[in-house]
Design an enzyme around this catalytic site. Structure first.
Site, mmCIF file in Angstrom:
data_model
loop_
_atom_site.group_PDB
_atom_site.id
_atom_site.type_symbol
_atom_site.label_atom_id
_atom_site.label_comp_id
_atom_site.label_asym_id
_atom_site.label_seq_id
_atom_site.Cartn_x
_atom_site.Cartn_y
_atom_site.Cartn_z
ATOM 1 N N MET A 105 2.927 11.930 -3.968
ATOM 2 C CA MET A 105 4.046 11.408 -4.752
ATOM 3 C C MET A 105 3.728 11.455 -6.252
ATOM 4 S SD MET A 105 7.072 10.518 -4.564
ATOM 5 C CE MET A 105 7.806 9.705 -3.160
ATOM 6 N N LYS A 147 -12.944 -27.850 0.026
ATOM 7 C CA LYS A 147 -13.864 -28.009 1.167
ATOM 8 C C LYS A 147 -13.975 -29.466 1.610
ATOM 9 C CE LYS A 147 -18.316 -26.567 2.898
ATOM 10 N NZ LYS A 147 -19.530 -25.779 2.672
HETATM 11 C C1 LIG Z 1 -2.595 0.346 -4.432
HETATM 12 C C2 LIG Z 1 -1.776 1.435 -5.060
HETATM 13 N N1 LIG Z 1 -2.322 2.202 -6.040
HETATM 14 C C3 LIG Z 1 -1.592 3.193 -6.610
HETATM 15 C C4 LIG Z 1 -0.305 3.428 -6.229
HETATM 16 C C5 LIG Z 1 0.530 4.527 -6.911
HETATM 17 N N2 LIG Z 1 0.905 5.574 -5.924
HETATM 18 C C6 LIG Z 1 2.112 5.622 -5.342
HETATM 19 S S1 LIG Z 1 2.262 6.855 -4.244
HETATM 20 C C7 LIG Z 1 0.710 7.391 -4.544
HETATM 21 C C8 LIG Z 1 0.151 8.590 -3.813
HETATM 22 C C9 LIG Z 1 -0.110 8.322 -2.373
HETATM 23 O O1 LIG Z 1 -0.845 9.372 -1.825
HETATM 24 P P1 LIG Z 1 -0.997 9.572 -0.278
HETATM 25 O O2 LIG Z 1 -1.329 8.295 0.380
HETATM 26 O O3 LIG Z 1 -1.938 10.681 -0.018
HETATM 27 O O4 LIG Z 1 0.464 9.939 0.171
HETATM 28 P P2 LIG Z 1 1.408 11.208 -0.157
HETATM 29 O O5 LIG Z 1 2.239 10.845 -1.343
HETATM 30 O O6 LIG Z 1 0.518 12.375 -0.413
HETATM 31 O O7 LIG Z 1 2.226 11.360 1.066
HETATM 32 C C10 LIG Z 1 0.090 6.600 -5.518
HETATM 33 C C11 LIG Z 1 -1.279 6.817 -6.047
HETATM 34 C C12 LIG Z 1 0.227 2.579 -5.228
HETATM 35 N N3 LIG Z 1 1.481 2.686 -4.808
HETATM 36 N N4 LIG Z 1 -0.537 1.620 -4.647
#
Ligand SMILES: Cc1ncc(C[n+]2csc(CCOP(=O)(O)OP(=O)(O)O)c2C)c(N)n1
Length: 573
Positions: free
Chosen positions: A481, A163
């Protein structure tokens, strides 16, 4: 010479760097800088609702333009909230300058209020970081930060700003340096001619070649040269997740994405290739599968700006360190001037084989046994409705892979996703960063109901700054996923992957001042999507119910070779 305070120098140096927008959030350590921002109109500050979003907006601007984006965050929690965004940019080699406030110099190390060691925290996830020690150094530090971020292999740079370096009453001569001199940093500007010649001879002698390109072609602005070389040689081209759009997605020579969720034909072609020309790609684990089984018959030519990326995981036979654009241009000239031409008979047979693979399994998914909409259908419709011309950002999960597989990117810098870190929460702020800078283009965020909730507060920022992006939420009511991996590896024990108590997204987005739509039937999809895009001035959130049981295929079999893939739930190569 003009006298400015450190705070004014920060703002002026950004202006002199040509910056129009910065994305940030104020706090105690930055109050002088925010006051300096208030007193000018050249650099516009966009107030996000969470610092992570500021970094993703800056990052997406960089992905769309090739120029460094700028984020401004306060010390302590402001800086730590920015860490995910910095790491996201670092993993994908994206130029970004992040200015983090810091406590007064004399308090550093004393556990002062909102003190955090941002130099230490950021060290493994930046290309470089600076700590400002004297206000008069600010213009040179800002200039160097942009130079480092944008040149060579791009990456994020942090400037930590105590700062007391910005005190309004202390003024110093301001001069913005025209040139940057850094003895210890001089990125390479061209490749080794002998190596380029050797590689070109190998290309001309190849019988089963594949060109495999990554994000380095996009950020290295080498798409035109790549396309010219591939066309001259009539070679098949595959792109990594980060490289999509580097070669036109609708061209016959494009064989799709490669790797874990790559196309059948791309992975088969890689496995059987006798020569691989890798450009601006880093042979990461999502591409290679098991390194010891990777492409057993191929010689490898690897062009990369970063020598540390060459032979890191896969040994290159001909390494070429240099900017992709310059090296490819030199190859184009060599091919044009060469008496030797590619072996047309061999290439004809190779194309026949690739086309046979393409016909056998390319882009296949089933729609017959379910009344539910398939996520692939939604992306295909998006590609059709936007003619493949939209900027598409995504979050992370199945929807990201479907977008990569089924949207046909014909231009570089249009597919904007977090490939390396895989950051859920990236998609919406990324779309905002693009829309802010490309107001006349269609900008779409493809997301899931899990990811969107990680930065959904930014709907408020969209309202304040009038950012009419379109959000396509492929709602499968689960962390799809994660659930897919649980189906495949844990006998469908869906531990914590169902998204319960989902909000009514339509009402939620309406509360933020936007338009919400719910789509449940495929027969309603096209009309709804066209209506959403026709609402040019409104943010539209489409909550689209998709089959929760769908998996992303192909999927490489873990620890196998490139050609070992699951093609459906029951079928493998
Ligand atoms: C910040 C973060 N936390 C956890 C993960 C692990 N992760 C990868 S894909 C996923 C599921 C994502 O779900 P969604 O957004 O509903 O997408 P979908 O796979 O259903 O299309 C997770 C939890 C990540 N990639 N990023």
């Amino acid at each position: 010479m003009e006298l400015l305070s450190g705070a004014e120098m920060v703002v002026r140096a950004l202006k002199d760097e040509g910056v129009q927008y910065i994305y940030g959030y104020p706090g105690g350590s930055l109050l002088h800088v925010y006051d300096a921002l208030f007193q000018q109109e050249d650099v516009q500050h966009i107030l996000v609702r969470h610092e992570q979003a500021a970094t993703h907006m800056a990052d997406a601007y960089a992905r769309a333009t090739g120029k460094a984006g700028v984020a401004l965050v306060t010390s302590g929690p402001g800086a730590t909230n920015a860490v995910t965004g910095i790491a996201t940019a670092f993993m994908d080699s994206i130029p970004m300058v992040v200015i983090t406030g810091q406590v007064m110099s004399h308090l550093i190390g004393e556990d002062a209020f909102q003190e955090t060691d941002m130099l230490g925290i950021s060290r493994p996830i930046v290309k470089h970081n600076f700590s400002v020690q004297r206000p008069e150094d600010i213009p040179a530090i800002v200039r160097k930060a942009f130079h480092i971020a944008e040149s060579g292999r791009p990456g994020p740079v942090v400037i930590d700003l105590p700062k007391d370096m910005t005190t309004p009453t202390e003024r110093y001569p301001y001069e913005f340096p025209k040139h940057v001199k850094m003895r210890s940093y001089s990125p390479i500007t061209r490749g080794h001619s002998g190596q380029i010649k050797k590689a070109t001879d190998m290309l001309l002698a190849a019988k089963r070649p594949v060109i495999y390109t990554g994000g380095g072609v996009i950020m290295g602005d080498a798409s035109t040269e790549l396309t010219e070389l591939a066309k001259l040689l009539n070679f098949p081209v595959t792109n990594t997740l980060m490289g999509l759009g580097g070669y036109p997605g609708t061209d016959r020579q494009f064989i799709g994405m490669l790797g874990m969720h790559g196309s059948y034909e791309a992975n088969m072609a890689m496995h059987h290739a006798d020569l691989i020309l890798a450009v601006g790609a880093r042979f990461d684990d999502r591409v290679t599968n098991a390194c010891d089984k990777f492409c057993p018959t191929a010689k490898i030519v690897h062009i990369d700006i970063d020598p540390a990326s060459i032979s890191k995981t896969i040994q290159a036979d001909v390494p070429i360190v240099g900017p992709a654009k310059v090296v490819l241009e030199e190859m184009v000239q060599l091919v044009k001037g060469s008496k030797k031409q590619p072996d047309q008979d061999a290439l004809h047979a190779w194309w026949q084989q690739i086309d046979e693979w393409r016909q056998r399994h390319g882009g296949r998914y089933r729609t017959d046994d379910s009344a539910l909409m398939k996520p692939q259908q939604v992306i295909e419709m998006l590609s059709q409705v936007t003619n493949g011309n939209a900027f598409v950002t995504s979050d992370v999960g199945q929807h990201q892979m479907f977008a990569a597989q089924y949207y046909k990117f014909n231009k570089p810098n249009r597919w904007i996703n977090s490939g390396g870190l895989g950051t859920m929460g990236f998609g919406l702020p990324a779309a905002m960063g693009v829309k802010m800078n490309f107001p006349d283009d269609d900008v779409v965020c493809v997301t899931g109901e899990g990811s969107i909730q990680m930065n959904i507060q930014e709907l408020s920022t969209c309202n304040q700054y009038d950012l009419p992006v379109k959000i396509l939420c492929l709602n499968n009511q689960s962390l799809g996923m994660v659930r897919q991996w649980q189906d495949m590896n844990y006998e469908s024990r869906h531990s914590q992957s169902y998204m319960q108590s989902l909000p009514d997204f339509v009402k939620l987005v309406e509360a933020y001042g936007h338009v919400g739509m719910k789509v449940e039937k495929y027969s309603d999809l096209e009309g709804a999507m066209r209506e959403a895009f026709a609402l040019k001035d409104r943010l539209v959130f489409m909550d689209i119910a998709v089959d929760p049981f769908e998996h992303v295929y192909p999927m490489q079999v873990p620890r196998g070779s490139m050609r070992d893939m699951w093609l459906t739930k029951t079928e493998r190569t």
